[in-house]
Design an enzyme around this catalytic site. Structure first.
Site, PDB file in Angstrom:
ATOM      1  N   LYS A   1      -1.014  -4.035  -3.234  1.00  0.00           N
ATOM      2  CA  LYS A   1      -2.301  -3.569  -2.711  1.00  0.00           C
ATOM      3  C   LYS A   1      -2.608  -2.233  -3.368  1.00  0.00           C
ATOM      4  CE  LYS A   1      -4.931  -2.279   1.356  1.00  0.00           C
ATOM      5  NZ  LYS A   1      -5.391  -0.986   0.787  1.00  0.00           N
ATOM      6  N   SER A  60       0.798  -1.225   0.000  1.00  0.00           N
ATOM      7  CA  SER A  60       0.000   0.000   0.000  1.00  0.00           C
ATOM      8  C   SER A  60       0.832   1.277   0.000  1.00  0.00           C
ATOM      9  CB  SER A  60      -1.016  -0.025   1.143  1.00  0.00           C
ATOM     10  OG  SER A  60      -0.435   0.043   2.401  1.00  0.00           O
ATOM     11  N   GLN A  79      -9.039   2.743   1.189  1.00  0.00           N
ATOM     12  CA  GLN A  79     -10.164   2.580   2.102  1.00  0.00           C
ATOM     13  C   GLN A  79     -10.428   3.857   2.900  1.00  0.00           C
ATOM     14  OE1 GLN A  79      -7.681   0.013   1.954  1.00  0.00           O
ATOM     15  NE2 GLN A  79      -9.109  -1.020   0.575  1.00  0.00           N
TER      16      GLN A  79
END
Length: 501
Positions: A358, A333, A362
């Site tokens: 990733k 991420s 979110q």
């Protein structure tokens, strides 16, 4: 959750996941992914946006539904089910329990391991993680089927010291299966008071082993640095996660190395499960010329929005020192955002192995009853528009760790006795072979050659040379193997040679 639990991790353990936190105002009705958006992030609000409309949790679901002037066919069906259960179930039902069940069902139906509804205790656990103020084993984790998978162990924590690796699957905690449990529920089982122990059953490459860890306070400091390379004056910076203070710590480290005369930099993002997107933006901007693209974010049905380097992120602080970045399968991420930005927008070389992959963003909404819902709201793309989800970043120079670095942890000395035949004996033989004491084939049989190898090691380590594998001998072997892995860090050594030129 990027355990995802600060998921990432989860650190899992973002929870222990690595979910960083931002308290802000109630968002506008039209949701926008802006500066405040996290990869694994949180937006504090009073309600949840659905199709541009917000509703506020009340004491009962009936109040919520009656307040909605227009409901879809799906919402009418939910209302009908709720009313039927509430009015006709053979015993009284709790309205909040029904509401939580409905929300959990909707979120789980997404089939997205990074989307989750959390009750009050789970929310508190997540928030602790955001501030790196939790105690546990120190591993970033995520959902993987019915179980929990490690994204990356955090440096210096019990999980790292025990030899847990990215992609290890946790199947049991203290003898109890975690099949079907939510990410946060599983993480809460692994957390506990500092000094207490937790036993995990772990699966790696089809093999299962158990390991007992002593819970500890997870390090708050996320950036460490030092000078290496002798007269070459190379600054080496490790970033373990992207949390609230990471960008500030990173800037402090870079300034300190500059004062010491660092001529080149090695930024180590290996094992970094990610965290705050804002931290990644600030840090990457320091290495990019103003106007260069750091990343792109694409929400449903919209064009990708570019985030470009500039003073609003880096405050005018720029780094021009030649830099190399290290990545591996545990880099996820925010770590991938940073690495991709430097690689594609500043020509920085990436050294190591394929990163985690990733590529989603979110946000987390907080309800009035202190529960939270984390859902995926967008894709993030690299500067050139590539979506690396489930693919990862490919290093410029591949430099994998030695094969013995991926050996499973050993905790059951009862399996390590003469005459035994099992996978733990085979792993022990591989340990001894890596250290140069076992010459035969690692076949899992504890015979005379294994006994001789143990005796030779014990003699060298100044232990009682009886050929028996006790806890003291095993501990010594593990420490020596860990040191050998460190000494044979191919990615680091490759980066160091490159920087020394």
């Amino acid at each position: 959750m990027p355990e995802e639990p600060k998921d990432t991790q989860a650190p899992s353990e973002p929870v222990e996941t690595g979910n960083p936190h931002l308290k802000g105002k109630k968002p506008r009705q039209k949701r926008r992914v802006g500066l405040w958006t996290y990869l694994i992030s949180i937006i504090i609000a009073l309600g949840v946006g659905i199709g541009g409309t917000y509703f506020v949790l009340g004491r009962a679901v009936t109040q919520q539904i009656s307040s909605m002037q227009q409901t879809s066919a799906a919402m009418k069906k939910i209302q009908s089910v709720y009313s039927t259960i509430s009015d006709n179930y053979y015993k009284p039902v709790n309205a909040n329990k029904l509401a939580n069940g409905a929300i959990n069902g909707m979120v789980n139906s997404l089939g997205d391991k990074f989307s989750e509804y959390m009750d009050k205790s789970e929310t508190e656990s997540l928030n602790d993680t955001i501030d790196s103020s939790f105690s546990g084993i120190g591993a970033q984790v995520q959902k993987s089927g019915n179980y929990i998978q490690i994204i990356s162990p955090i440096a210096g924590t019990p999980a790292k010291k025990a030899g847990l690796k990215p992609k290890d699957v946790i199947k049991k905690v203290n003898g109890k299966s975690i099949a079907g449990k939510t990410l946060t529920q599983a993480v809460n089982l692994m957390r506990g008071k500092v000094g207490t122990t937790v036993k995990l059953e772990v699966e790696r490459a089809g093999k299962t082993f158990t390991v007992t860890l002593k819970r500890a306070k997870i390090p708050v400091t996320t950036v460490n640095y030092k000078m290496v390379g002798g007269k070459k004056k190379i600054g080496y910076v490790t970033v373990t996660t992207f949390s609230t203070n990471t960008a500030k710590e990173f800037k402090t480290a870079l300034k300190a190395l500059d004062k010491k005369g660092a001529k080149k930099l090695i930024i180590d993002m290996r094992g970094n499960p990610g965290g705050l997107m804002t931290a990644a933006l600030k840090m990457a901007s320091m290495f990019l010329k103003d106007g260069k693209t750091i990343m792109q974010v694409q929400t449903r049905g919209s064009q990708a929005e570019k985030y470009v380097a500039g003073k609003k992120y880096d405050g005018g602080y720029k780094v021009t020192t030649p830099t190399t970045v290290l990545i591996d399968g545990g880099s996820a991420s925010a770590a991938e955002i940073f690495s991709a930005a430097l690689h594609q927008s500043a020509g920085v070389k990436l050294i190591g192995s394929q990163s985690y992959g990733k590529g989603t963003v979110q946000t987390v909404s907080t309800f009035s009853d202190k529960t939270e819902m984390k859902i995926t709201v967008a894709k993030w793309l690299t500067p050139n528009g590539t979506w690396i989800n489930k693919k990862g970043l490919t290093p410029t120079i591949k430099a994998s760790e030695p094969s013995y670095a991926s050996l499973t942890a050993l905790s059951k000395t009862s399996d390590l006795k003469a005459g035994k035949v099992n996978d733990n004996v085979k792993t022990l033989q591989q340990y001894l072979k890596a250290l140069g004491y076992f010459k035969g084939s690692a076949n899992g049989y504890f015979g005379s050659s294994t006994t001789s190898a143990i005796k030779a090691y014990q003699k060298h380590a100044k232990l009682t040379a009886n050929g028996q594998m006790d806890k003291k001998t095993l501990a010594k072997i593990e420490v020596q193997l860990a040191q050998k892995i460190s000494d044979n860090d191919n990615a680091y050594n490759t980066a160091l040679k490159l920087a020394e030129k």
